[in-house]
Design a protein around this motif. Structure first.
Motif, PDB file in Angstrom:
ATOM      1  N   ARG A 677     -20.984 -30.828  33.941  1.00 36.49           N
ATOM      2  CA  ARG A 677     -20.883 -29.764  34.950  1.00 36.49           C
ATOM      3  C   ARG A 677     -20.035 -28.626  34.413  1.00 36.49           C
ATOM      4  O   ARG A 677     -20.296 -27.464  34.693  1.00 36.49           O
ATOM      5  CB  ARG A 677     -20.293 -30.308  36.240  1.00 36.49           C
ATOM      6  CG  ARG A 677     -21.204 -31.287  36.979  1.00 36.49           C
ATOM      7  CD  ARG A 677     -20.535 -31.783  38.248  1.00 36.49           C
ATOM      8  NE  ARG A 677     -20.325 -30.691  39.201  1.00 36.49           N
ATOM      9  CZ  ARG A 677     -19.575 -30.798  40.305  1.00 36.49           C
ATOM     10  NH1 ARG A 677     -18.983 -31.957  40.575  1.00 36.49           N
ATOM     11  NH2 ARG A 677     -19.438 -29.770  41.117  1.00 36.49           N
ATOM     12  N   LEU A 678     -19.029 -28.978  33.682  1.00 38.35           N
ATOM     13  CA  LEU A 678     -18.208 -27.977  33.014  1.00 38.35           C
ATOM     14  C   LEU A 678     -18.719 -27.814  31.595  1.00 38.35           C
ATOM     15  O   LEU A 678     -18.954 -28.794  30.880  1.00 38.35           O
ATOM     16  CB  LEU A 678     -16.735 -28.398  32.995  1.00 38.35           C
ATOM     17  CG  LEU A 678     -16.032 -28.516  34.353  1.00 38.35           C
ATOM     18  CD1 LEU A 678     -14.635 -29.077  34.178  1.00 38.35           C
ATOM     19  CD2 LEU A 678     -15.959 -27.156  35.028  1.00 38.35           C
ATOM     20  N   ARG A 679     -18.885 -26.535  31.140  1.00 40.48           N
ATOM     21  CA  ARG A 679     -19.367 -26.241  29.794  1.00 40.48           C
ATOM     22  C   ARG A 679     -18.307 -25.444  29.047  1.00 40.48           C
ATOM     23  O   ARG A 679     -17.786 -24.448  29.575  1.00 40.48           O
ATOM     24  CB  ARG A 679     -20.675 -25.440  29.850  1.00 40.48           C
ATOM     25  CG  ARG A 679     -21.813 -26.125  30.577  1.00 40.48           C
ATOM     26  CD  ARG A 679     -22.290 -27.372  29.811  1.00 40.48           C
ATOM     27  NE  ARG A 679     -23.450 -27.967  30.439  1.00 40.48           N
ATOM     28  CZ  ARG A 679     -24.692 -27.652  30.155  1.00 40.48           C
ATOM     29  NH1 ARG A 679     -24.930 -26.708  29.256  1.00 40.48           N
ATOM     30  NH2 ARG A 679     -25.698 -28.242  30.768  1.00 40.48           N
ATOM     31  N   GLY A 734      -8.895 -35.452  33.738  1.00 41.58           N
ATOM     32  CA  GLY A 734      -9.824 -36.292  34.481  1.00 41.58           C
ATOM     33  C   GLY A 734     -11.205 -35.734  34.644  1.00 41.58           C
ATOM     34  O   GLY A 734     -12.044 -36.321  35.351  1.00 41.58           O
ATOM     35  N   PHE A 735     -11.491 -34.594  34.015  1.00 41.86           N
ATOM     36  CA  PHE A 735     -12.815 -34.006  34.113  1.00 41.86           C
ATOM     37  C   PHE A 735     -13.696 -34.509  32.958  1.00 41.86           C
ATOM     38  O   PHE A 735     -13.212 -35.123  32.015  1.00 41.86           O
ATOM     39  CB  PHE A 735     -12.724 -32.478  34.098  1.00 41.86           C
ATOM     40  CG  PHE A 735     -11.950 -31.918  35.263  1.00 41.86           C
ATOM     41  CD1 PHE A 735     -12.554 -31.792  36.511  1.00 41.86           C
ATOM     42  CD2 PHE A 735     -10.617 -31.543  35.125  1.00 41.86           C
ATOM     43  CE1 PHE A 735     -11.845 -31.287  37.587  1.00 41.86           C
ATOM     44  CE2 PHE A 735      -9.910 -31.038  36.202  1.00 41.86           C
ATOM     45  CZ  PHE A 735     -10.513 -30.916  37.451  1.00 41.86           C
ATOM     46  N   ALA A 736     -14.982 -34.216  33.062  1.00 43.32           N
ATOM     47  CA  ALA A 736     -15.941 -34.642  32.033  1.00 43.32           C
ATOM     48  C   ALA A 736     -16.689 -33.438  31.516  1.00 43.32           C
ATOM     49  O   ALA A 736     -17.888 -33.258  31.776  1.00 43.32           O
ATOM     50  CB  ALA A 736     -16.909 -35.677  32.597  1.00 43.32           C
ATOM     51  N   PRO A 737     -16.022 -32.543  30.757  1.00 39.65           N
ATOM     52  CA  PRO A 737     -16.694 -31.334  30.264  1.00 39.65           C
ATOM     53  C   PRO A 737     -17.635 -31.683  29.109  1.00 39.65           C
ATOM     54  O   PRO A 737     -17.525 -32.733  28.475  1.00 39.65           O
ATOM     55  CB  PRO A 737     -15.538 -30.458  29.798  1.00 39.65           C
ATOM     56  CG  PRO A 737     -14.489 -31.443  29.385  1.00 39.65           C
ATOM     57  CD  PRO A 737     -14.615 -32.612  30.324  1.00 39.65           C
ATOM     58  N   ALA A 738     -18.519 -30.786  28.816  1.00 36.72           N
ATOM     59  CA  ALA A 738     -19.429 -30.917  27.680  1.00 36.72           C
ATOM     60  C   ALA A 738     -19.385 -29.631  26.880  1.00 36.72           C
ATOM     61  O   ALA A 738     -19.324 -28.536  27.436  1.00 36.72           O
ATOM     62  CB  ALA A 738     -20.851 -31.203  28.146  1.00 36.72           C
ATOM     63  N   ALA A 739     -19.407 -29.756  25.559  1.00 33.42           N
ATOM     64  CA  ALA A 739     -19.443 -28.583  24.682  1.00 33.42           C
ATOM     65  C   ALA A 739     -20.860 -28.028  24.645  1.00 33.42           C
ATOM     66  O   ALA A 739     -21.835 -28.762  24.780  1.00 33.42           O
ATOM     67  CB  ALA A 739     -18.976 -28.972  23.276  1.00 33.42           C
ATOM     68  N   GLU A 740     -20.953 -26.689  24.500  1.00 34.50           N
ATOM     69  CA  GLU A 740     -22.272 -26.084  24.402  1.00 34.50           C
ATOM     70  C   GLU A 740     -22.308 -25.127  23.225  1.00 34.50           C
ATOM     71  O   GLU A 740     -21.279 -24.603  22.782  1.00 34.50           O
ATOM     72  CB  GLU A 740     -22.653 -25.355  25.681  1.00 34.50           C
ATOM     73  CG  GLU A 740     -21.900 -24.086  25.956  1.00 34.50           C
ATOM     74  CD  GLU A 740     -22.408 -23.366  27.204  1.00 34.50           C
ATOM     75  OE1 GLU A 740     -23.169 -23.991  27.967  1.00 34.50           O
ATOM     76  OE2 GLU A 740     -22.049 -22.199  27.396  1.00 34.50           O
ATOM     77  N   SER A 741     -23.492 -24.908  22.735  1.00 42.18           N
ATOM     78  CA  SER A 741     -23.689 -24.042  21.578  1.00 42.18           C
ATOM     79  C   SER A 741     -23.753 -22.583  22.011  1.00 42.18           C
ATOM     80  O   SER A 741     -23.674 -22.264  23.202  1.00 42.18           O
ATOM     81  CB  SER A 741     -24.982 -24.438  20.858  1.00 42.18           C
ATOM     82  OG  SER A 741     -26.101 -24.191  21.692  1.00 42.18           O
ATOM     83  N   ALA A 742     -23.911 -21.703  21.010  1.00 40.24           N
ATOM     84  CA  ALA A 742     -24.014 -20.264  21.327  1.00 40.24           C
ATOM     85  C   ALA A 742     -25.254 -19.963  22.138  1.00 40.24           C
ATOM     86  O   ALA A 742     -25.307 -18.959  22.856  1.00 40.24           O
ATOM     87  CB  ALA A 742     -24.022 -19.457  20.028  1.00 40.24           C
ATOM     88  N   GLU A 743     -26.273 -20.809  22.051  1.00 45.22           N
ATOM     89  CA  GLU A 743     -27.490 -20.616  22.837  1.00 45.22           C
ATOM     90  C   GLU A 743     -27.388 -21.220  24.220  1.00 45.22           C
ATOM     91  O   GLU A 743     -28.334 -21.139  25.014  1.00 45.22           O
ATOM     92  CB  GLU A 743     -28.689 -21.227  22.109  1.00 45.22           C
ATOM     93  CG  GLU A 743     -29.084 -20.515  20.812  1.00 45.22           C
ATOM     94  CD  GLU A 743     -28.143 -20.849  19.678  1.00 45.22           C
ATOM     95  OE1 GLU A 743     -27.399 -21.878  19.795  1.00 45.22           O
ATOM     96  OE2 GLU A 743     -28.080 -20.094  18.689  1.00 45.22           O
TER      97      GLU A 743
END
Length: 897
Positions: A677-679, A734-743
């Motif tokens: 949910r978080l990027r 306690g959050f579950a962020p995910a990394a995202e690319s430039a796209e």
């Protein structure tokens, strides 16, 4: 008794009288003698008498053979066998010593340390210089110099005074006076009368010096008790303020014995416990399974790139501690596993600018092999490696710290000690574990330290010696248990197979033919075998057990084979793996899920299952069964690796023998719902979310203050921190962020394995020249015999008016015309000639040839030296000489006699 007229006059003559089998035994036990191959037997004898070679040979003698050599060093030169026997047994005699002495003399003869008949035993000069007593280096026997050596610098008048005080008549010269004093000290009756006239305090002084060291300090005005001894020659001055007890007097006080304690037989191994062989094998198999699991865990720990390499090479203390914690073992044990993986070629440095340790491509191939083959690879590597993990943490000769994987850890004696310790265990009945102290005592007997031995026993529980071999033996016992070569202290079946001692016909390993199965029971069998072969076992001529065994070179009296050649070791290793395979548990394809968010693996898992489970859960405990725990962090790790909630549910349902617990299902779904949910992207870093309320919550959280977030838009936050730090900070909240690319795509954070370029395993450092094989020995002996024939064949005397021919060892010198004429004449007459020849590399040699034809500047001849027809360029022939009548190599039996 040998005939003095036929006794050899030198070591070269003694070697010349040996047959090829005896020469092969000498060259196999002392391989430095054929590195390079000597040109003839005279050069072989010279090389056998060099200091370095003699020291190496003495260091490989057992205690009784060394004591025999030490006794010969203080005996007359030459010494009859009876004199040596008296020095070893004393006035009271000792049947055990007398029975073992011929074997010790034979060993010394075999090693070319002693030569001559039983009436004229001679210790080679270098060995006598090393073992004979000197003021700087007292004899290991504790004896001092004889009367003749001690009085060498004494004035003739003082010698006469001593002779008179001892009750002897005066002589005309110092030589006869010294001889008279020596005769007094060696006469038991007269010596007893001389000592009977001394007071008790003077006898106490002699008692303190009798067993060594024989030297003492006196003042310029010695006390009365010392003056009596000085006047009678029982103490002789060697330097100002220093006196010595003469050897002849000390021998009388000792009862004729050269050593206080003579050890003719090796000490027996004491049993610490006895177990059923199946229990031993099962225990060892369990340890082997744990060894494989530990090495696999180490490779997994360093899969993405291990610790950095120190500037001086090796692993830092901090990294070693971190690795030991990851493996859940003490630091010394962690160093052992790291060094073993490195020696097996599974770990190496990557060679990059920022050099780090990592797994090698060979590690991937090793992981794909069956478990038994993987263990066999580790066991063979350990048995033959010279890397010594026990030294890690110590200091080298320059007081530098020795680090794991660093330089300075190679000890060339390690493979031989490991093999010998395991062979001693194999000599015990199956399932018997020896006490470590008895193993160390046996090794000290087989390879004693040269020099005086301590007379007092150490404190109970304290190590008796701190020499390298004793430490290597202790480490061997510990490492063999860790690796599964032994179980409960006893050698396992696969351990026997690793040594090549397993009998394929039996259910368990047994000793090969010729080995008795006891620690000290080989000597009678050796004598019986020699007698059956028709060998003469007279005094000084009894053959050691190694002559009867006929196999690999054996240790003195033990009959135990040495380390196997590489090809034979590979066969033995494969056999050990086959014996271990049925004892290892089969890999499982399932786990047991429990309601407390744990999974139990009741045994080793198949590699794909273990790899996936290692990502999805954290290892909580290891052992016979491994317990995994599922946590939000471990589930998020699986999602970061590209798995979805559906994939995880399907994976658990396929590999669980029990229903998937509802809490685990909820955990996976809950983490998956919040995951991504978080990027996080790079701004330096930004954070975006479709739920602006969630971003507001993060901004209001005090734990986010170190991240220094600021809102750029209702659904975007930015920070100066890098994306990795932002990811870690949000996960800590306690959050579950995910990394995202430039796209804008989610970045899957599956770890990338880091591998070194192809690396070869470190090569063991040999302990001197390698033991030659049969082919090399045969060729070397043929070359030595042929060279000796060329060097000793009689030549025709030079004609009158011509200068004498070349001396011994020199090449013949003739003009080109004379060389051509002599060779052409030999072709016509069919006679052999002696030539000097220089090859293309500049190496000079002497040869006996029978010329066949001469043409085009070449002579084709039968070369008696090489036993083949060869062609020699005439311009490389230094000269030629005719042989005496009746010589030329025909009819030679190859034995040089």
């Amino acid at each position: 008794m040998s005939n003095p007229s036929t006794s050899p006059r030198s070591l070269a003559e003694a070697l010349r009288s040996r047959d090829d089998a005896a020469l092969a035994v000498l060259l196999r036990s002392r391989p430095d003698l054929i590195t390079p191959v000597p040109s003839d037997l005279t050069q072989l004898a010279t090389r056998a008498g060099t200091r370095a070679s003699v020291v190496r040979a003495l260091e490989r003698l057992d205690r009784f053979a060394l004591q025999t050599a030490e006794a010969l060093a203080v005996a007359a030169d030459p010494a009859p066998y009876d004199e040596l026997l008296a020095l070893m047994t004393g006035d009271d005699g000792d049947d055990t010593v007398a029975a073992a002495l011929p074997r010790a003399v034979a060993t010394l003869r075999e090693q070319a340390l002693v030569w001559g008949g039983d009436d004229r035993l001679r210790l080679v000069r270098t060995a006598r210089e090393l073992l004979a007593p000197t003021p700087q280096h007292p004899s290991p026997t504790g004896l001092g110099p004889g009367v003749r050596e001690a009085t060498a610098g004494m004035s003739p008048g003082r010698v006469q005074e001593i002779v008179t005080a001892a009750g002897l008549p005066s002589t005309h010269d110092a030589v006869s006076a010294v001889a008279a004093l020596t005769g007094l000290f060696t006469d038991r009756r007269r010596m007893a009368e001389l000592l009977a006239g001394l007071p008790e305090e003077s006898l106490d002084v002699l008692e303190r010096l009798v067993w060594g060291p024989p030297y003492g300090q006196v003042s310029a005005e010695p006390a009365a008790r010392l003056r009596r001894l000085l006047d009678r020659g029982l103490l002789l001055p060697t330097a100002p303020g220093t006196v010595v007890l003469p050897r002849e007097a000390a021998l009388h006080l000792r009862g004729g014995r050269a050593h206080r304690t003579v050890e003719p037989l090796p000490p027996a191994l004491d049993a610490a416990g006895t177990h059923r062989p199946r229990v031993v094998d099962a225990t060892a198999a369990g340890q082997a399974h744990m060894a494989l699991a530990t090495v696999e865990e180490l490779l997994k720990e360093w899969d993405e790139g291990g610790p950095a390499v120190l500037r001086a090479g090796g692993l830092s203390v901090r990294d070693l501690k971190r690795t030991a914690v990851a493996l859940d073992v003490p630091e010394p044990v962690g160093a052992f596993w790291v060094e073993l993986a490195y020696a097996a070629g599974l770990l190496a440095s990557d060679g990059e600018a920022d050099e780090r340790y990592a797994a090698t491509p060979e590690a991937d191939a090793w992981l794909e092999r069956p478990a038994a083959e993987r263990w066999a690879r580790l066991a063979e590597t350990w048995l033959t490696a010279t890397r010594t993990p026990g030294l890690v943490g110590g200091r080298d000769a320059k007081d530098r710290s020795l680090s794991a994987l660093g330089p300075g850890l190679d000890r060339s004696a390690a493979p031989e000690v490991r093999h010998r310790v395991l062979t001693l265990l194999a000599a015990l009945p199956e399932g018997t574990a020896p006490t470590p102290d008895s193993v160390l005592a046996r090794l000290r007997w087989e390879r004693p330290l040269r020099g005086p031995q301590p007379q007092q026993s150490p404190q109970p529980g304290a190590p008796q010696d701190d020499d390298l071999r004793a430490r290597l033996a202790r480490w061997t016992l510990t490492e063999a248990e860790l690796l599964g070569v032994t179980g409960r202290g006893a050698l396992s079946t696969q351990g026997r197979a690793l040594l090549g001692l397993t009998d394929p016909a039996g259910p368990h390993g047994t000793h090969p033919a010729g080995h008795s199965g006891t620690a000290t029971g080989t000597a009678p069998e050796a004598e019986a075998g020699a007698g059956a072969a028709g060998l003469d076992l007279g005094p000084g001529d009894k053959l050691p057990a190694r002559h009867v065994a006929g196999g690999a070179v054996a240790g003195p009296l033990t009959g135990a084979p040495g380390p196997l050649p590489p090809a034979a070791q590979a066969v033995a290793t494969a056999a050990a793996g086959r014996l271990l395979a049925p004892l290892l548990p089969e890999p499982l394809d399932h786990v047991l899920l429990q309601a407390d968010l744990t999974a139990v693996a009741p045994g080793p898992l198949e590699r794909p299952l273990a790899a996936m489970l290692g990502v999805l859960a954290d290892v909580e405990s290891k052992g016979g069964a491994t317990v995994y725990r599922f946590t939000p962090g471990s589930v998020r790790r699986a999602l970061d690796a590209g798995q979805t909630a559906t994939d995880l549910h399907a994976f658990l349902a396929a590999h669980a023998r029990t229903p998937v617990p509802q809490p685990l299902t909820y955990l996976i779904d809950d983490v998956a719902r919040r995951h991504g949910r978080l990027r996080v992207g790079a701004a330096s870093a930004y954070l975006r979310c479709d739920d602006d309320a969630l971003l507001t919550e993060i901004l209001a959280d005090k734990r986010a203050q170190p991240l220094r977030l600021r809102r750029l838009a209702p659904t975007v936050l930015a920070t100066q921190a890098d994306p990795a730090a932002l990811l870690d900070g949000l996960r800590a909240m306690g959050f579950a962020p995910a990394a995202e690319s430039a796209e804008g795509d989610v970045v899957i954070t599956r770890p990338d394995a880091h591998r070194t370029p192809p690396r070869t395993a470190p090569v063991p450092v040999p302990d001197g020249p390698p033991t030659p094989d049969g082919t090399l020995l045969t060729a070397a002996i043929r070359a030595i015999r042929a060279g000796d024939l060329a060097a000793t064949t009689p030549r025709k005397p030079s004609p009158a008016g011509v200068e004498d021919g070349p001396g011994p060892g020199e090449l013949p010198r003739t003009s080109a015309a004379e060389t051509l004429a002599t060779v052409q004449a030999a072709v016509l007459t069919g006679e052999a000639v002696w030539i000097g020849f220089v090859n293309a590399e500049g190496g000079a040699s002497q040869r006996v040839i029978a010329p066949i034809r001469v043409e085009g500047g070449f002579v084709t001849a039968y070369d008696h030296t090489a036993d083949e027809v060869r062609t020699f360029p005439l311009h490389r022939v230094t000269g030629v000489a005719e042989l005496a009548e009746g010589d030329g190599g025909e009819g030679d039996d190859g034995n040089g006699s």
